[in-house]
Every structure is written in structure tokens, then in C-alpha cells.
Motif scaffolding. Structure first.
Motif, short mmCIF file in Angstrom:
data_model
loop_
_atom_site.label_atom_id
_atom_site.label_comp_id
_atom_site.label_asym_id
_atom_site.label_seq_id
_atom_site.Cartn_x
_atom_site.Cartn_y
_atom_site.Cartn_z
N CYS A 10 74.01 47.88 48.75
CA CYS A 10 73.97 46.43 48.54
C CYS A 10 73.15 45.71 49.61
O CYS A 10 72.90 44.51 49.49
N THR A 11 72.73 46.41 50.63
CA THR A 11 72.00 45.77 51.71
C THR A 11 70.52 45.68 51.40
O THR A 11 69.97 46.52 50.68
N LYS A 12 69.89 44.66 51.93
CA LYS A 12 68.44 44.51 51.73
C LYS A 12 67.67 45.60 52.49
O LYS A 12 66.59 45.98 52.08
N LEU A 13 68.25 46.09 53.56
CA LEU A 13 67.59 47.13 54.35
C LEU A 13 67.43 48.41 53.53
O LEU A 13 66.34 48.99 53.48
N VAL A 14 68.50 48.85 52.88
CA VAL A 14 68.43 50.07 52.07
C VAL A 14 67.60 49.82 50.82
O VAL A 14 66.92 50.71 50.33
N TYR A 15 67.62 48.59 50.31
CA TYR A 15 66.78 48.26 49.15
C TYR A 15 65.30 48.44 49.50
O TYR A 15 64.53 48.96 48.72
N GLU A 16 64.91 48.01 50.69
CA GLU A 16 63.52 48.13 51.14
C GLU A 16 63.17 49.54 51.60
O GLU A 16 62.03 49.98 51.45
N PRO A 18 64.79 53.02 50.92
CA PRO A 18 65.80 53.87 50.28
C PRO A 18 66.10 55.16 51.05
O PRO A 18 67.18 55.72 50.91
N GLY A 19 65.19 55.62 51.86
CA GLY A 19 65.42 56.82 52.65
C GLY A 19 66.53 56.67 53.68
O GLY A 19 67.01 57.65 54.24
N LEU A 20 66.95 55.43 53.92
CA LEU A 20 68.01 55.18 54.89
C LEU A 20 69.40 55.17 54.26
O LEU A 20 70.39 54.90 54.95
N GLN A 21 69.49 55.47 52.96
CA GLN A 21 70.79 55.52 52.30
C GLN A 21 71.69 56.50 53.04
O GLN A 21 71.28 57.58 53.40
N GLY A 22 72.89 56.11 53.24
CA GLY A 22 73.84 56.97 53.95
C GLY A 22 73.79 56.75 55.44
O GLY A 22 74.81 56.51 56.07
N HIS A 23 72.60 56.79 56.02
CA HIS A 23 72.47 56.58 57.46
C HIS A 23 72.93 55.16 57.82
O HIS A 23 73.71 54.99 58.75
N ILE A 24 72.45 54.20 57.06
CA ILE A 24 72.85 52.81 57.31
C ILE A 24 74.34 52.64 57.04
O ILE A 24 75.04 51.94 57.77
N GLY A 25 74.84 53.31 56.00
CA GLY A 25 76.27 53.26 55.71
C GLY A 25 77.09 53.77 56.87
O GLY A 25 78.14 53.22 57.20
N ARG A 26 76.62 54.86 57.50
CA ARG A 26 77.33 55.40 58.67
C ARG A 26 77.33 54.41 59.82
O ARG A 26 78.35 54.19 60.47
N LEU A 27 76.18 53.77 60.05
CA LEU A 27 76.10 52.79 61.14
C LEU A 27 77.02 51.61 60.89
O LEU A 27 77.70 51.13 61.80
#
Length: 93
Positions: A10-16, A18-27
């Protein structure tokens, strides 16, 4: 863990990026004060992404990854996307 696993989508960061999926969730999970085990399971539930990719290291991450993969597979079957056994095997691996 599974309820939080897709929250980073749901974050704009992962939308822009996508390779950060999961990593951003962990943070985000770490920042919210969740345990390290849950935070790592959130990141690891995307694994494996491709054949030969690393597997989740924790039991919780493995359980979340398996449930996510099965959910995707069964969801596809429920809408009529019937894979051949070869495609199914490749998808799981």
C-alpha cells in the motif's frame, strides 16, 4: 504475520520500487515495535522468487511463504486458470 505481510504494498515506495517488497515491510514492522522474528518473516514470505533463489531462513518465514504461494495457486485455480503440471511445478519451485 500473514495479515501484515502485504501491508507494504500500500505504500508509494513499494509502488515505485517493486523490488523492495518485503524489505520495506520488514523495516516498517521493526519500526512499529514488532519482534525481529515477525519482521524477518514479513520480508522472507516473498521467497523464493525464482528457481534457485534462497528459501526463508525461519520457520515462521517458511510458513508465511508457503501459505502465500498456496493462496496464489489456489486463487488462480478458483478463477479458472488451470496450469499444466509442468507450469505448476515451475511455479512452486
Amino acid at each position: 504475520t500473514v495479515l501484515l505481510a502485504k501491508a507494504d504494498l500500500c505504500t508509494k515506495l513499494v509502488y515505485e520500487f517493486p523490488g523492495l517488497q518485503g524489505h520495506i515491510g520488514r523495516l516498517y514492522a521493526t519500526r512499529e515495535g514488532l519482534s525481529e522474528e515477525i519482521a524477518w518473516a514479513i520480508e522472507e514470505h516473498y521467497k523464493p522468487v525464482f528457481a534457485g533463489d534462497t528459501l526463508p531462513r525461519s520457520e515462521l518465514g517458511l510458513a508465511a511463504a508457503l501459505s502465500d504461494k498456496l493462496d496464489n495457486l489456489l486463487g488462480n485455480f478458483s478463477i479458472g486458470n488451470n496450469f499444466t503440471i509442468i507450469l505448476w511445478a515451475i511455479y512452486i519451485i
